[in-house]
Scaffold this active site. Structure first.
Site, mmCIF file in Angstrom:
data_model
loop_
_atom_site.group_PDB
_atom_site.id
_atom_site.type_symbol
_atom_site.label_atom_id
_atom_site.label_comp_id
_atom_site.label_asym_id
_atom_site.label_seq_id
_atom_site.Cartn_x
_atom_site.Cartn_y
_atom_site.Cartn_z
ATOM 1 C CB ILE A 189 33.496 82.635 9.865
ATOM 2 C CG1 ILE A 189 32.021 82.307 9.689
ATOM 3 C CG2 ILE A 189 34.153 82.663 8.496
ATOM 4 C CD1 ILE A 189 31.335 83.132 8.623
ATOM 5 N N GLY A 190 35.771 82.669 12.259
ATOM 6 C CA GLY A 190 37.099 83.258 12.459
ATOM 7 C C GLY A 190 37.548 83.315 13.902
ATOM 8 N N GLY A 191 37.061 82.396 14.723
ATOM 9 C CA GLY A 191 37.530 82.376 16.105
ATOM 10 C C GLY A 191 36.473 82.715 17.138
ATOM 11 C CB SER A 195 29.908 92.912 13.102
ATOM 12 O OG SER A 195 30.498 93.156 11.853
ATOM 13 N NE ARG A 196 23.140 87.802 15.340
ATOM 14 C CZ ARG A 196 23.199 86.550 15.812
ATOM 15 N NH1 ARG A 196 23.906 85.633 15.190
ATOM 16 N NH2 ARG A 196 22.531 86.212 16.893
ATOM 17 C CB THR A 200 32.100 88.610 19.567
ATOM 18 O OG1 THR A 200 32.900 87.724 18.774
ATOM 19 C CG2 THR A 200 32.789 88.856 20.896
ATOM 20 N N GLY A 231 30.396 95.100 17.508
ATOM 21 C CA GLY A 231 30.872 94.300 16.383
ATOM 22 C C GLY A 231 32.131 94.892 15.784
ATOM 23 N N GLY A 248 33.828 93.048 12.842
ATOM 24 C CA GLY A 248 34.225 92.379 11.607
ATOM 25 C C GLY A 248 34.021 93.171 10.333
ATOM 26 C CD GLU A 249 29.006 93.125 8.794
ATOM 27 O OE1 GLU A 249 28.526 93.317 9.930
ATOM 28 O OE2 GLU A 249 28.316 92.921 7.800
#
Lengths: 161, 779
Positions: free
Chosen positions: B491-493, B532-533, B535, B717, B719-720
């Site tokens: 979704i974002g890289g 946020s898992r 990566t 993580g 992202g969140e």
């Protein structure tokens, strides 16, 4: 209710190439581009012309293709994201978006790029504030805009260099 | 800016900023998203949705629509009810599955406005939409319940007649409370008795949406052999596959889900909405069927994040130590059970070390769309309440808000209020970095006009982060590059952040690892891109696969040199003999000799990860309020967060900025605007105001690297966590600017103006906001 809507023939020039399609009168320009001409780079996201995802250039003007009827573009010159790279060379904005992380999911990116290109075409050396103001018509939900604006500003620097 | 806890190992790829592998496709418009797919004979589907938030369906007649020229298939809830009836006696899961099918398409009752009632597949979208008008539905409207207060009141109309609530006293019927959970530790009464200052407040929030740019879509096609292929925009192809298999009662292995590029999700693209509908229509029509939602349907009938009511009470002694805390969280689940109130309850006190605590959490059904995950689901609401109250306690004690948070900060080994013991966390480091940040130490500056006021606020936020299952395949090409297939939707890289971890192990440039997002037939089970898992967990799978590749390549080098494998070392992308310095081969050189040393070389990494390591994100807000219009401008913003190890720092910064931006929109503008019948009145991007480039400053970031010991590179993580603090940070900044404490979202101009004039939006008197305590000692 089951009467077939009237079909119209639309001839237009898209990214320098003459194109033609017979479409119903209610067909929007974004659907013409996406589903009749196969140019799915242009996205529809809001359907009411406010988010900027469907932005294309029609006869030199930035246009929300989701609220533009296709037949109104008969005879027009249309530029989409697919036409930005020329002869295998990315437009400096495209290169800058990749270089500076100007997108995450990428769904708003075609509209952002087309809008940014229109800015630089009319104002090659915009200030950061001018960039921010111009780009406020294109929603992005992923980035918080910092890296998009950064990519645009740095693209102008790259062009000057 | 990056602050590293201690000097770390030097990496070649990790921590650099290579361009993402999918970048070219995405800037040229060539990337294929869900709505872009096209097949010969493709039909378009359209969904008929309920105009009522709560009604019984007395009659549903699709016969006229079915006969309309150009229509190939019509379906109703009856097509799913049959399947449901086959699922009797499967225990608790039945209810969930039954609700899943009812959410997809109503049976005899609609429970939210926008609830699907029927669907049509036709030659084109216009024909399908015209056919919907021929479907006759007779509704008997029922009384609606729209808030947790209404739903929990005695004698409230029941949203779900068959709901069995899990209450503290056991199973309960005739209730809208789907679940009541309690976490208790110590003795809060004793704790509050020791407090010098106690603050108790009640906060109200309204529903907001993830606002992803790309609407939901799905395309389905049946093969001659009875197998189903689904193309969709989802955060988890395997989850779609398993859910569709359950609903259609067919083996998972007969379904192939191909995840296309996804235009944002933020949790909202974890549930399924269209996939089984497309599948049923395609089966009936004998042709592929595509469905794409319009924005109105996205707002009305996908999964926003809940509104609700949260009461928080915090006491602290005169030295500034928290003595007790209580929270009562009541979240709107939407029309079916399953709000993120559990996560909210687990996160609400996480930034603090508490000797005594009690948390009550209620999952409450109301006649609104079923909520879904939204970036740290449930935690932003909780932090709005807790961080506002903490701020007020600090203010009354005359302690700097960051100093107060530091004094009470949770640390490794502390017990979280809901039970778990904190592993290595960066809470203290983040708060300290916030204190040292440029913004915190810069003057707020004078207002830009006499009728404007400025304020600064700070808040902290916690999110657990996730682990779970991931898979990654690597195959070495003879030119020294490596093909990667991984199961996480990007979704974002994350193609880049996963590929970089493999490249680091292999000692080759990130560009030489070529990542592809796999489908359910090409890569092992991989859970959603969520929590946020990705990566962390899929990156770990890539690390394991790459480690295996290196081991095999060592064997190939040993063959070439005719020496034993144990005599070979691998460092910085080069294999070399421990004894003979002449024997050196790069990764690429060994790859070129694959055919001579045994043929193809590939490896797989699979994980089921635990130990994600939570993240803390402290944020500083500088705002300016126009006291004539009530408009709040964000002047400056800093996100300080423990990111473990930033694999690709630019993308980590992007996550932090994006999360804060969504939180700022939530705080200031965004809301589902309801009438008393359960109709949403702002279901378009015109009226649901998300932040534009003009609404946000350039968000500053401070990356605090406190490595996660459960990952080879220390990843946690990212992202969140950044969406958790912003709403509270804005509220605290407004308190600083105006002296008023806001307890409702959004803090929109009308609400701010009402507060400035000494009232509230509803005309009631302002909640007591100040005890006249002096401003904090910061300035």
């Amino acid at each position: 209710m089951t009467t077939e809507p009237r079909s119209v023939n639309v001839r237009l020039t898209v990214n320098g190439t003459p194109r033609e399609a017979a479409v119903p009168v209610y067909r929007t320009l974004v659907d013409l581009l996406r589903y009749d001409l196969g140019l799915t780079g242009t996205k529809e996201a809001c359907g009411v012309g406010v988010c900027g995802a469907c932005t294309v250039v029609v006869n030199g003007n930035l246009t929300a293709s989701c609220i533009t009827l296709a037949f109104k573009a008969d005879g027009a010159t249309v530029e989409t994201v697919e036409g930005m790279a020329r002869d295998g060379e990315l437009h400096p904005l495209q290169a800058s978006f990749i270089e500076h992380g100007g997108f995450q999911c990428g769904a708003c990116t075609p509209g952002q790029l087309v809008a940014a290109k229109a800015l630089l075409d009319s104002n090659p050396e915009p200030t950061e504030d001018e960039v921010r103001r111009w780009m406020s018509g294109n929603l992005c939900r992923c980035t918080g805009y910092a890296q998009i604006l950064d990519a645009i500003v740095k693209a102008t620097a790259a062009r000057e260099a | 800016m990056t602050i590293t806890e201690k000097p770390q190992q030097q990496y070649k790829v990790i921590g650099t900023r290579p361009i993402r592998h999918d970048g070219l496709e995405k800037v040229t418009g060539r990337a294929v998203y869900g709505a872009d797919v096209k097949f010969p004979g493709l039909l378009w589907g359209a969904v008929l949705r309920s105009p009522h938030a709560h009604a019984r369906i007395k009659k549903l007649d699709v016969s006229k629509a079915a006969k309309m020229p150009g229509v190939f298939a019509v379906m109703t809830g009856a097509d799913l009810v049959d399947l449901e009836s086959k699922l009797v006696d499967m225990g608790e899961e039945i209810d969930n599955l039954a609700y899943t099918t009812k959410k997809l398409m109503a049976d005899d009752k609609v429970v939210y406005k926008g609830h699907p009632v029927a669907a049509v597949a036709a030659v084109d979208l216009n024909t399908a939409q015209e056919a919907l008008k021929l479907i006759a539905v007779a509704y008997e409207p029922l009384p609606v319940v729209l808030t947790v207060e209404e739903a929990m009141a005695p004698g409230a109309p029941l949203v779900l007649d068959d709901l069995v609530g899990e209450h503290l006293t056991g199973e309960a019927r005739n209730t809208n409370i789907a679940k009541h959970t309690r976490y208790e530790f110590g003795d809060t009464a004793k704790g509050f008795a020791r407090a010098a200052v106690t603050v108790e407040r009640t906060f109200k929030l309204t529903m907001v949406h993830q606002g992803y740019i790309e609407p939901q879509n799905a395309t389905a096609q049946w093969n001659q052999d009875g197998k189903l292929t689904v193309w969709t925009s989802t955060q988890g192809a395997f989850n779609v596959r398993d859910a569709v298999a359950s609903i259609l009662k067919m083996p998972e292995s007969n379904i192939r889900v191909i995840p296309l590029e996804i235009g944002g999700g933020f949790g909202g693209k974890i549930p399924i909405y269209l996939e089984p509908v497309a599948a049923v229509l395609a089966r009936k029509a004998g042709r592929p069927v595509k469905l794409v939602m319009d924005r109105k349907s996205v707002f009305e009938a996908t999964g926003p994040t809940p509104g609700g009511t949260i009461r928080v009470k915090v006491g602290a002694d005169s030295a500034g130590n928290i003595t007790a805390a209580e929270a009562d969280l009541r979240y709107e689940a939407g029309a079916y059970p399953g709000s993120p109130v559990g996560a909210g309850a687990q996160c609400i006190f996480a930034p603090y070390r508490l000797p005594n605590s009690r948390i009550d959490a209620y999952d409450v059904v109301v006649n609104k769309p079923k909520t879904a995950a939204y970036r740290a689901p449930g935690a932003t609401q909780a932090a709005f309440a807790m961080e506002s109250v903490v701020d007020e306690v600090a203010e009354r004690l005359g302690i700097d808000p960051l100093e107060f948070r530091l004094r009470n900060a949770s640390r490794e080994g502390d017990r979280r209020a809901d039970g778990p013991i904190f592993p290595r966390i960066g809470n203290v480091q983040v708060l300290q970095a916030a204190k040292r940040s440029a913004q915190w130490n810069a003057p707020l500056g004078a207002p830009s006009a006499p009728h404007k006021k400025r304020g600064r606020g700070v808040a902290n936020g916690f999110w657990f982060n996730g682990g779970m299952k991931s898979s990654c395949n690597l195959a070495v090409n003879k030119d020294g590059t490596v093909a990667m297939v991984e199961g996480s939707v990007d979704i974002g890289g994350t193609r880049a952040s996963i590929a970089m971890q493999a490249a680091e192990v292999l000692g080759i440039p990130a560009e030489d690892v070529h990542p592809t997002v796999g489908d359910t037939d090409t890569v092992g089970q991989t859970d959603v891109t969520g929590g946020s898992r990705t990566t962390f967990a899929t990156g770990y799978a890539a690390y394991l696969a790459a480690t295996n590749v290196v081991k095999q390549m060592m064997g190939r080098a040993a063959k070439l040199w005719e020496i034993d494998e144990s005599g070979i070392e691998f460092k910085d992308g080069t294999f070399f003999s421990k004894s003979d310095p002449e024997l050196r081969l790069t990764f690429k050189q060994v790859a070129e000799k694959l055919d001579e040393t045994g043929g193809p070389l590939s490896a797989t990494g699979t994980v089921n990860m635990r130990g994600a390591g939570g993240a803390f994100s402290t944020q500083i807000a500088d705002v300016e309020v126009d006291t004539e219009t009530g408009k709040v401008d964000v002047l400056r913003w800093t996100v300080v967060q423990d990111v473990g190890k930033a694999i690709h720092p630019a993308y980590v910064e992007g996550q932090m900025q994006g999360g804060a931006a969504q939180g700022i929109g939530w705080a200031l503008n965004e809301e589902y605007f309801w009438d008393d019948k359960g109709n949403m009145h702002n279901s378009s991007f015109l009226d649901y105001r998300m932040p534009t480039a003009l609404d946000l400053p350039k968000i500053e970031t401070v990356l605090v690297e406190v490595p996660n010991p459960n990952h080879p590179y220390g990843v946690r993580g990212v992202g969140e966590a950044p969406i958790v603090a912003p709403v509270a940070a804005i509220a605290n900044a407004l308190r600083d600017a105006l002296g008023t404490r806001f307890t409702e979202t959004p803090m929109k101009p009308s609400r701010v103006l009402a507060a400035i004039k000494g009232g509230t939006l509803d005309g009631a008197a302002t909640a007591a906001s100040s005890n006249g305590a002096s401003r904090r000692g910061r300035r």
